[in-house]
Scaffold this motif. Structure first.
Motif, PDB file in Angstrom:
ATOM      1  N   PHE A   1     115.609  88.715  32.523  1.00 40.51           N
ATOM      2  CA  PHE A   1     116.191  89.057  31.216  1.00 40.51           C
ATOM      3  C   PHE A   1     115.221  88.659  30.121  1.00 40.51           C
ATOM      4  CE2 PHE A   1     118.672  88.179  27.398  1.00 40.51           C
ATOM      5  CZ  PHE A   1     119.445  89.325  27.299  1.00 40.51           C
ATOM      6  N   TYR A   2     114.908  89.592  29.246  1.00 41.32           N
ATOM      7  CA  TYR A   2     114.022  89.309  28.109  1.00 41.32           C
ATOM      8  C   TYR A   2     114.541  90.068  26.895  1.00 41.32           C
ATOM      9  CZ  TYR A   2     109.896  89.001  25.144  1.00 41.32           C
ATOM     10  OH  TYR A   2     109.050  88.766  24.098  1.00 41.32           O
ATOM     11  N   ARG A   3     115.161  89.351  25.997  1.00 48.64           N
ATOM     12  CA  ARG A   3     115.639  89.902  24.732  1.00 48.64           C
ATOM     13  C   ARG A   3     115.520  88.803  23.677  1.00 48.64           C
ATOM     14  NH1 ARG A   3     115.507  94.078  26.926  1.00 48.64           N
ATOM     15  NH2 ARG A   3     117.096  95.673  27.208  1.00 48.64           N
ATOM     16  N   PHE A   4     115.201  89.175  22.437  1.00 48.81           N
ATOM     17  CA  PHE A   4     115.233  88.191  21.362  1.00 48.81           C
ATOM     18  C   PHE A   4     115.847  88.827  20.127  1.00 48.81           C
ATOM     19  CE2 PHE A   4     111.086  90.187  21.399  1.00 48.81           C
ATOM     20  CZ  PHE A   4     110.825  90.491  20.081  1.00 48.81           C
ATOM     21  N   ASN A   5     116.461  87.962  19.287  1.00 53.99           N
ATOM     22  CA  ASN A   5     117.191  88.458  18.130  1.00 53.99           C
ATOM     23  C   ASN A   5     116.257  88.634  16.933  1.00 53.99           C
ATOM     24  OD1 ASN A   5     116.730  85.857  17.148  1.00 53.99           O
ATOM     25  ND2 ASN A   5     118.762  85.126  17.766  1.00 53.99           N
ATOM     26  N   ARG A   6     116.834  88.944  15.786  1.00 55.49           N
ATOM     27  CA  ARG A   6     116.025  89.228  14.592  1.00 55.49           C
ATOM     28  C   ARG A   6     115.276  88.006  14.086  1.00 55.49           C
ATOM     29  NH1 ARG A   6     120.112  93.073  10.966  1.00 55.49           N
ATOM     30  NH2 ARG A   6     120.274  94.798  12.492  1.00 55.49           N
ATOM     31  N   LEU A   7     115.741  86.834  14.445  1.00 58.25           N
ATOM     32  CA  LEU A   7     115.073  85.600  14.022  1.00 58.25           C
ATOM     33  C   LEU A   7     113.967  85.199  14.991  1.00 58.25           C
ATOM     34  CD1 LEU A   7     118.163  83.486  12.926  1.00 58.25           C
ATOM     35  CD2 LEU A   7     116.652  84.870  11.497  1.00 58.25           C
ATOM     36  N   GLY A   8     113.769  85.990  16.032  1.00 57.51           N
ATOM     37  CA  GLY A   8     112.737  85.656  17.016  1.00 57.51           C
ATOM     38  C   GLY A   8     113.159  84.596  18.003  1.00 57.51           C
ATOM     39  N   ALA A   9     114.459  84.288  18.064  1.00 62.36           N
ATOM     40  CA  ALA A   9     114.971  83.309  19.018  1.00 62.36           C
ATOM     41  C   ALA A   9     115.569  84.027  20.217  1.00 62.36           C
ATOM     42  CB  ALA A   9     116.018  82.424  18.349  1.00 62.36           C
ATOM     43  N   ASP A  10     115.877  83.240  21.263  1.00 64.32           N
ATOM     44  CA  ASP A  10     116.427  83.827  22.482  1.00 64.32           C
ATOM     45  C   ASP A  10     117.765  84.499  22.227  1.00 64.32           C
ATOM     46  OD1 ASP A  10     114.550  83.253  24.582  1.00 64.32           O
ATOM     47  OD2 ASP A  10     115.017  81.153  24.250  1.00 64.32           O
ATOM     48  N   GLN A  11     117.961  85.680  22.812  1.00 68.20           N
ATOM     49  CA  GLN A  11     119.254  86.339  22.792  1.00 68.20           C
ATOM     50  C   GLN A  11     120.121  85.712  23.889  1.00 68.20           C
ATOM     51  OE1 GLN A  11     120.397  88.533  20.725  1.00 68.20           O
ATOM     52  NE2 GLN A  11     122.285  89.191  21.730  1.00 68.20           N
ATOM     53  N   PRO A  12     121.331  85.242  23.557  1.00 71.33           N
ATOM     54  CA  PRO A  12     122.177  84.627  24.597  1.00 71.33           C
ATOM     55  C   PRO A  12     122.483  85.619  25.722  1.00 71.33           C
ATOM     56  CG  PRO A  12     123.035  84.182  22.401  1.00 71.33           C
ATOM     57  CD  PRO A  12     121.966  85.215  22.235  1.00 71.33           C
ATOM     58  N   PHE A  13     122.621  85.091  26.929  1.00 71.83           N
ATOM     59  CA  PHE A  13     123.014  85.927  28.057  1.00 71.83           C
ATOM     60  C   PHE A  13     123.613  85.029  29.135  1.00 71.83           C
ATOM     61  CE2 PHE A  13     119.147  84.310  29.841  1.00 71.83           C
ATOM     62  CZ  PHE A  13     119.307  84.376  31.215  1.00 71.83           C
TER      63      PHE A  13
ATOM     64  N   THR B   1     137.088  93.579  45.358  1.00 70.79           N
ATOM     65  CA  THR B   1     135.930  94.101  44.622  1.00 70.79           C
ATOM     66  C   THR B   1     135.341  92.939  43.840  1.00 70.79           C
ATOM     67  OG1 THR B   1     136.914  96.305  44.417  1.00 70.79           O
ATOM     68  CG2 THR B   1     135.113  95.747  42.917  1.00 70.79           C
ATOM     69  N   LEU B   2     134.162  92.495  44.250  1.00 71.04           N
ATOM     70  CA  LEU B   2     133.503  91.357  43.607  1.00 71.04           C
ATOM     71  C   LEU B   2     132.399  91.873  42.704  1.00 71.04           C
ATOM     72  CD1 LEU B   2     133.570  88.223  43.646  1.00 71.04           C
ATOM     73  CD2 LEU B   2     131.701  88.327  45.301  1.00 71.04           C
ATOM     74  N   VAL B   3     132.456  91.462  41.437  1.00 76.47           N
ATOM     75  CA  VAL B   3     131.497  91.960  40.433  1.00 76.47           C
ATOM     76  C   VAL B   3     130.574  90.831  40.023  1.00 76.47           C
ATOM     77  CG1 VAL B   3     131.245  92.999  38.148  1.00 76.47           C
ATOM     78  CG2 VAL B   3     133.193  93.618  39.582  1.00 76.47           C
ATOM     79  N   VAL B   4     129.257  91.093  40.103  1.00 71.14           N
ATOM     80  CA  VAL B   4     128.236  90.188  39.576  1.00 71.14           C
ATOM     81  C   VAL B   4     127.626  90.901  38.381  1.00 71.14           C
ATOM     82  CG1 VAL B   4     126.121  88.927  40.055  1.00 71.14           C
ATOM     83  CG2 VAL B   4     127.809  89.248  41.871  1.00 71.14           C
ATOM     84  N   GLU B   5     127.737  90.315  37.204  1.00 64.47           N
ATOM     85  CA  GLU B   5     127.411  91.023  35.965  1.00 64.47           C
ATOM     86  C   GLU B   5     126.463  90.195  35.085  1.00 64.47           C
ATOM     87  OE1 GLU B   5     130.147  93.412  32.844  1.00 64.47           O
ATOM     88  OE2 GLU B   5     130.556  91.264  32.935  1.00 64.47           O
ATOM     89  N   LEU B   6     125.428  90.834  34.585  1.00 67.55           N
ATOM     90  CA  LEU B   6     124.555  90.235  33.576  1.00 67.55           C
ATOM     91  C   LEU B   6     125.114  90.670  32.222  1.00 67.55           C
ATOM     92  CD1 LEU B   6     120.679  90.105  33.669  1.00 67.55           C
ATOM     93  CD2 LEU B   6     121.923  90.326  31.549  1.00 67.55           C
ATOM     94  N   TRP B   7     125.581  89.710  31.438  1.00 66.02           N
ATOM     95  CA  TRP B   7     126.270  90.015  30.182  1.00 66.02           C
ATOM     96  C   TRP B   7     125.512  89.412  29.018  1.00 66.02           C
ATOM     97  CZ3 TRP B   7     128.250  87.135  26.217  1.00 66.02           C
ATOM     98  CH2 TRP B   7     129.139  87.785  25.336  1.00 66.02           C
TER      99      TRP B   7
END
Length: 359
Positions: free
Chosen positions: A187-199, A351-357
């Motif tokens: 996972f690689y995302r960052f917000n407008r402030l250049g900090a880590d996007q929560p996940f 039904t088992l769900v593994v989800e990246l949120w």
């Protein structure tokens, strides 16, 4: 005190010999004491230059340049030259690299110089160390960046193996399935402030189409876990990964080397005993898998395996300011069932769900 020769052997009269050939008998006890004091009190490296602050990009897209800004002050009474060294330590491999090693101008006493440097950095997650050297290339000051550096490309990857898990015959009581789930993620995302996007990576069952419950029952049962073929009965399921459970100091179980804790021990299944006689439910190692119908917008109702939440005080500490409780990919997850005397024989499925949120 015995008399000593004025000159060393082999010297010419009137020529002062080197210091190591001179007579030592002339030093007074006071001079010797002062000399010893000076030798003992000298530090390994002196703070002649001080790092006032350091700023840097927390996220950089792979292939782009990384920028740092470091302010340094000269504490010496004379002008002093300086050198900036930036050290990156890969959080996965532990390998150290030095993408920035730059000399600075000579700064007058009390003066301040700002380094502005850019460098190319390979993809990965790093801790950042800033080191200042004086004009003699000796270390003068060093600080560590508060946040990690994350270099990568926009990525959301999640893969679970096996994609279908056959549990076979479920025995009575507690039972850990011998085949674990292997989860690969990135996972690689960052917000407008250049900090880590929560996940987070969360796990839940989705049995709304399977479960009907027992007609006329006083209480509605939970659809979580395994549901019988007729939709009336369930068998709860629990899950474990190294992020779960109490610390080694509390129970003596070292999960990262010893693997999943035993399911037949109430310490890990129900929680460690308290002095009051109850159990610490917040330190349970094996955690129940909820159903999607039981979850809300409150993350405490989820079953989270890993994630990063800078604004969640549960995971943010002085040494972990990003709220990072991730595990390296792939991570291993174990499943366990609990079939007591009230469990009804039959065929069960879920039904088992593994989800990246991420919000």
């Amino acid at each position: 005190m015995a008399a000593c020769r004025r000159f060393a052997k082999g010297t010419t009269d009137g020529v002062r010999p080197p210091w190591h050939q001179r007579c030592q008998g002339g030093l007074t006890p006071l001079a010797l004491a002062l000399l010893a004091s000076l030798v003992v009190s000298t530090p390994g490296w002196a703070l002649t230059l001080r790092i006032l602050d350091a700023a840097y990009d927390q996220h950089v897209a792979d292939g782009e340049l990384w920028t740092v800004r470091v302010r340094v002050q000269n504490l010496e009474p004379n002008a002093q030259a300086m050198e900036l060294v930036v050290i990156l330590t890969n959080q996965v491999t532990g390998e150290e690299t030095t993408p920035i090693d730059a000399g600075g101008p000579s700064i007058v006493s009390g003066g301040i110089h700002t380094f502005v440097q850019t460098a190319s950095v390979s993809a990965g997650r790093y801790t950042v160390t800033f080191r200042i050297l004086d004009g003699n290339a000796a270390r003068s000051d060093q600080i560590t960046g508060k946040y990690p550096l994350h270099v990568g490309t926009n990525t959301e990857l999640l893969h679970v193996f096996p994609d279908a898990l056959h549990l076979g015959t479920i025995p009575p009581g507690r039972f850990m399935q011998p085949v674990p789930l292997e989860i690969r993620w990135d996972f690689y995302r960052f917000n407008r402030l250049g900090a880590d996007q929560p996940f987070t990576i969360r796990v839940y069952s989705d049995n709304s189409s399977r479960y009907r419950g027992i007609p006329g029952a006083l209480l509605d049962g939970s659809p979580a876990g395994l549901v019988s073929e007729d939709g009336r009965f369930t068998i709860p399921m629990k899950i474990w990964t190294v992020n779960f459970g109490p610390d080694f100091d509390e129970t003596g179980w070292k999960a990262d080397t010893m693997g999943p804790p035993p399911v037949d021990d109430d310490t890990y299944w129900k929680g460690p005993l308290l002095t009051s006689g109850g159990r610490e439910v917040g330190s349970v190692a094996w955690l129940r898998i909820p159903d999607y119908s039981e979850m809300s917008s409150d993350p405490t109702t989820w079953r989270r395996l890993i994630g990063q939440e800078p604004d969640n005080q549960r995971f943010v500490t002085d040494t972990n300011v990003t709220g990072d409780y991730t595990l390296t990919s792939p991570l291993t997850v174990y499943l366990a069932t609990e079939a007591w005397a009230a469990a009804v024989q039959g065929r069960y499925a879920a039904t088992l769900v593994v989800e990246l949120w991420s919000p």
